[in-house]
Scaffold this motif. Structure first.
Motif, mmCIF file in Angstrom:
data_model
loop_
_atom_site.group_PDB
_atom_site.id
_atom_site.type_symbol
_atom_site.label_atom_id
_atom_site.label_comp_id
_atom_site.label_asym_id
_atom_site.label_seq_id
_atom_site.Cartn_x
_atom_site.Cartn_y
_atom_site.Cartn_z
ATOM 1 N N TRP A 193 1.063 0.122 -6.146
ATOM 2 C CA TRP A 193 -0.006 0.999 -6.277
ATOM 3 C C TRP A 193 -1.049 -0.143 -6.557
ATOM 4 O O TRP A 193 -1.142 -0.994 -7.875
ATOM 5 C CB TRP A 193 1.066 1.738 -7.576
ATOM 6 N N ALA A 194 -2.112 0.207 -6.223
ATOM 7 C CA ALA A 194 -3.070 -0.614 -6.275
ATOM 8 C C ALA A 194 -4.007 0.119 -7.696
ATOM 9 O O ALA A 194 -4.345 -1.434 -8.690
ATOM 10 C CB ALA A 194 -4.708 0.298 -5.889
ATOM 11 N N GLN A 195 -3.059 0.958 -7.894
ATOM 12 C CA GLN A 195 -3.931 1.528 -9.632
ATOM 13 C C GLN A 195 -3.542 0.406 -10.219
ATOM 14 O O GLN A 195 -4.164 -0.112 -11.541
ATOM 15 C CB GLN A 195 -3.495 2.443 -9.978
ATOM 16 N N LEU A 196 -1.745 -0.275 -10.112
ATOM 17 C CA LEU A 196 -1.475 -1.058 -11.160
ATOM 18 C C LEU A 196 -2.527 -2.813 -11.017
ATOM 19 O O LEU A 196 -2.836 -3.556 -11.669
ATOM 20 C CB LEU A 196 -0.219 -0.951 -11.362
ATOM 21 N N MET A 197 -2.581 -2.766 -9.378
ATOM 22 C CA MET A 197 -3.065 -4.045 -9.444
ATOM 23 C C MET A 197 -4.239 -3.889 -10.292
ATOM 24 O O MET A 197 -4.834 -4.825 -10.368
ATOM 25 C CB MET A 197 -2.374 -4.020 -7.476
ATOM 26 N N ASN A 252 -5.801 -6.480 -12.515
ATOM 27 C CA ASN A 252 -6.649 -7.661 -12.550
ATOM 28 C C ASN A 252 -8.280 -7.554 -13.833
ATOM 29 O O ASN A 252 -8.394 -8.143 -14.475
ATOM 30 C CB ASN A 252 -7.921 -6.859 -11.559
ATOM 31 N N ALA A 253 -8.089 -6.385 -14.455
ATOM 32 C CA ALA A 253 -8.760 -5.982 -15.615
ATOM 33 C C ALA A 253 -8.315 -6.991 -16.778
ATOM 34 O O ALA A 253 -9.430 -7.643 -17.165
ATOM 35 C CB ALA A 253 -8.829 -5.078 -15.599
ATOM 36 N N LEU A 254 -6.841 -6.898 -17.321
ATOM 37 C CA LEU A 254 -5.984 -7.827 -17.882
ATOM 38 C C LEU A 254 -6.508 -9.260 -17.550
ATOM 39 O O LEU A 254 -7.114 -10.095 -18.473
ATOM 40 C CB LEU A 254 -4.780 -7.559 -17.917
ATOM 41 N N LYS A 312 -1.959 -18.065 -24.674
ATOM 42 C CA LYS A 312 -0.164 -17.750 -25.391
ATOM 43 C C LYS A 312 -1.325 -16.206 -25.292
ATOM 44 O O LYS A 312 -0.222 -15.350 -24.735
ATOM 45 C CB LYS A 312 -0.328 -18.113 -27.146
ATOM 46 N N THR A 313 -1.988 -15.422 -25.953
ATOM 47 C CA THR A 313 -1.980 -14.457 -25.514
ATOM 48 C C THR A 313 -1.964 -13.634 -24.154
ATOM 49 O O THR A 313 -1.582 -12.318 -24.408
ATOM 50 C CB THR A 313 -4.099 -13.666 -26.553
ATOM 51 N N MET A 314 -2.849 -13.777 -23.536
ATOM 52 C CA MET A 314 -2.548 -13.212 -22.375
ATOM 53 C C MET A 314 -1.401 -13.391 -21.799
ATOM 54 O O MET A 314 -0.696 -12.789 -20.718
ATOM 55 C CB MET A 314 -3.735 -14.795 -21.029
ATOM 56 N N LEU A 315 -1.067 -14.007 -21.495
ATOM 57 C CA LEU A 315 0.751 -14.625 -21.027
ATOM 58 C C LEU A 315 1.692 -13.043 -21.775
ATOM 59 O O LEU A 315 2.133 -12.764 -21.131
ATOM 60 C CB LEU A 315 1.356 -15.743 -22.150
ATOM 61 N N HIS A 316 1.415 -12.957 -22.981
ATOM 62 C CA HIS A 316 1.845 -11.681 -24.069
ATOM 63 C C HIS A 316 1.576 -10.315 -23.354
ATOM 64 O O HIS A 316 2.032 -9.730 -22.985
ATOM 65 C CB HIS A 316 1.518 -11.646 -25.215
ATOM 66 N N ALA A 317 0.421 -10.731 -22.836
ATOM 67 C CA ALA A 317 -0.128 -9.036 -22.167
ATOM 68 C C ALA A 317 0.520 -9.657 -20.791
ATOM 69 O O ALA A 317 0.918 -7.878 -20.719
ATOM 70 C CB ALA A 317 -2.237 -9.043 -22.247
ATOM 71 N N VAL A 318 0.624 -10.397 -20.326
ATOM 72 C CA VAL A 318 0.659 -10.021 -18.569
ATOM 73 C C VAL A 318 1.829 -9.921 -18.771
ATOM 74 O O VAL A 318 2.818 -9.327 -17.707
ATOM 75 C CB VAL A 318 0.632 -11.147 -17.853
ATOM 76 N N ALA A 319 3.505 -10.456 -19.827
ATOM 77 C CA ALA A 319 4.383 -9.969 -20.189
ATOM 78 C C ALA A 319 4.741 -8.560 -20.109
ATOM 79 O O ALA A 319 5.490 -7.969 -19.535
ATOM 80 C CB ALA A 319 5.213 -10.510 -20.693
ATOM 81 N N ARG A 320 3.749 -7.733 -20.526
ATOM 82 C CA ARG A 320 3.945 -6.150 -21.626
ATOM 83 C C ARG A 320 2.882 -5.420 -19.622
ATOM 84 O O ARG A 320 3.125 -4.398 -19.599
ATOM 85 C CB ARG A 320 3.530 -5.729 -21.995
ATOM 86 N N ASP A 321 2.529 -6.537 -18.035
ATOM 87 C CA ASP A 321 1.690 -5.853 -17.549
ATOM 88 C C ASP A 321 2.480 -4.795 -16.396
ATOM 89 O O ASP A 321 3.363 -5.008 -16.404
ATOM 90 C CB ASP A 321 0.222 -6.821 -16.525
ATOM 91 N N PRO A 322 2.303 -3.593 -16.200
ATOM 92 C CA PRO A 322 3.236 -3.024 -15.132
ATOM 93 C C PRO A 322 3.132 -3.332 -14.015
ATOM 94 O O PRO A 322 3.852 -3.385 -13.452
ATOM 95 C CB PRO A 322 2.500 -1.328 -15.458
ATOM 96 N N VAL A 334 5.866 -6.502 -14.449
ATOM 97 C CA VAL A 334 6.988 -5.549 -14.893
ATOM 98 C C VAL A 334 7.552 -5.167 -13.324
ATOM 99 O O VAL A 334 8.757 -5.601 -13.019
ATOM 100 C CB VAL A 334 6.641 -4.620 -15.334
ATOM 101 N N VAL A 335 7.019 -4.634 -12.747
ATOM 102 C CA VAL A 335 7.223 -3.948 -10.650
ATOM 103 C C VAL A 335 7.168 -5.154 -9.825
ATOM 104 O O VAL A 335 8.478 -5.321 -9.307
ATOM 105 C CB VAL A 335 6.249 -3.079 -10.363
ATOM 106 N N TYR A 336 6.973 -5.969 -10.042
ATOM 107 C CA TYR A 336 6.774 -7.576 -9.431
ATOM 108 C C TYR A 336 8.043 -8.059 -9.524
ATOM 109 O O TYR A 336 8.386 -8.526 -8.754
ATOM 110 C CB TYR A 336 5.216 -8.309 -8.831
ATOM 111 N N LEU A 337 8.437 -8.225 -10.991
ATOM 112 C CA LEU A 337 8.969 -9.387 -11.201
ATOM 113 C C LEU A 337 10.590 -8.466 -11.056
ATOM 114 O O LEU A 337 11.540 -9.176 -12.036
ATOM 115 C CB LEU A 337 9.488 -9.893 -12.525
ATOM 116 N N ASP A 338 10.483 -7.135 -11.343
ATOM 117 C CA ASP A 338 11.764 -6.382 -10.935
ATOM 118 C C ASP A 338 11.593 -6.058 -12.381
ATOM 119 O O ASP A 338 13.735 -5.933 -12.502
ATOM 120 C CB ASP A 338 12.610 -7.224 -10.623
ATOM 121 N N SER A 339 11.566 -6.060 -13.342
ATOM 122 C CA SER A 339 11.743 -6.170 -15.034
ATOM 123 C C SER A 339 13.351 -4.597 -14.818
ATOM 124 O O SER A 339 13.525 -4.150 -15.983
ATOM 125 C CB SER A 339 10.353 -6.424 -15.945
ATOM 126 N N ALA A 340 12.239 -4.004 -14.362
ATOM 127 C CA ALA A 340 12.261 -1.652 -13.973
ATOM 128 C C ALA A 340 14.093 -2.239 -14.159
ATOM 129 O O ALA A 340 14.382 -1.209 -14.647
ATOM 130 C CB ALA A 340 11.495 -1.253 -14.081
#
Length: 172
Positions: free
Chosen positions: A103-107, A111-113, A123-133, A136-142
């Protein structure tokens, strides 16, 4: 060389201040108009007819190409080249890809994040990336479940994103 001549007479602190003074946290190029469209998740996608699934795949492909064009336009037109260079750097560091995310919307949101945190606190960015949809999809977290965690995310965070290979154990 003209860029360097501006910085040559400055102290190190002055040069850094000057570089960071123009940093943006948002793109200056208007985003594609589809970025707020809802995504069709995997469960819903499987219920679609074969024809509609094909149309959705084609739409996702077009939007992915549109997103690339948008970002290239932003890189060229931005009043803050440092922001875009750092956004690209972090996109390479926190790797994800359109073919798997789909989904390009997620990408776009990722990008905006990355742009928002491009020159901020890691550290702030890493925490935000960890919750980035998209991540989550790319690393099979779901697919992680209690008692059966998917280790992709933990391995990527520990090895690729932060500590490096060999600096952690499975207990971590």
């Amino acid at each position: 060389a003209p860029e360097l001549s501006v910085f040559a007479p400055l102290t190190q602190v002055q040069a850094v201040d000057r570089l960071l003074a123009g940093v943006r946290t948002t793109a200056s190029t208007p985003p594609p108009d589809w970025i707020e469209e809802p995504v069709i998740g995997p469960r819903q996608f499987r219920t679609l007819s074969e024809e509609r699934q094909k149309a959705e795949r084609q739409r996702n492909l077009r939007q992915g190409l549109d997103l690339r064009r948008w970002w290239l336009a932003e890189m060229v037109a931005t009043p803050s080249p440092l922001t875009e260079r750092m956004t690209l750097f972090w996109h390479n560091h926190f790797v994800s890809a359109q073919p798997k995310v789909r989904w390009a919307q997620l990408m776009y949101r990722q990008n905006a994040l990355l742009r928002q945190h491009a020159v901020g606190n890691f550290k702030t960015m890493l925490h935000a990336v960890a919750r980035d949809p998209a991540m989550v999809v790319y690393l099979d977290s779901a697919t992680s479940r209690r008692g059966r965690p998917n280790e992709n995310f933990a391995r990527e965070v520990m090895e690729l994103f932060t500590l490096g290979q060999g600096h952690y154990t499975e207990l971590d």
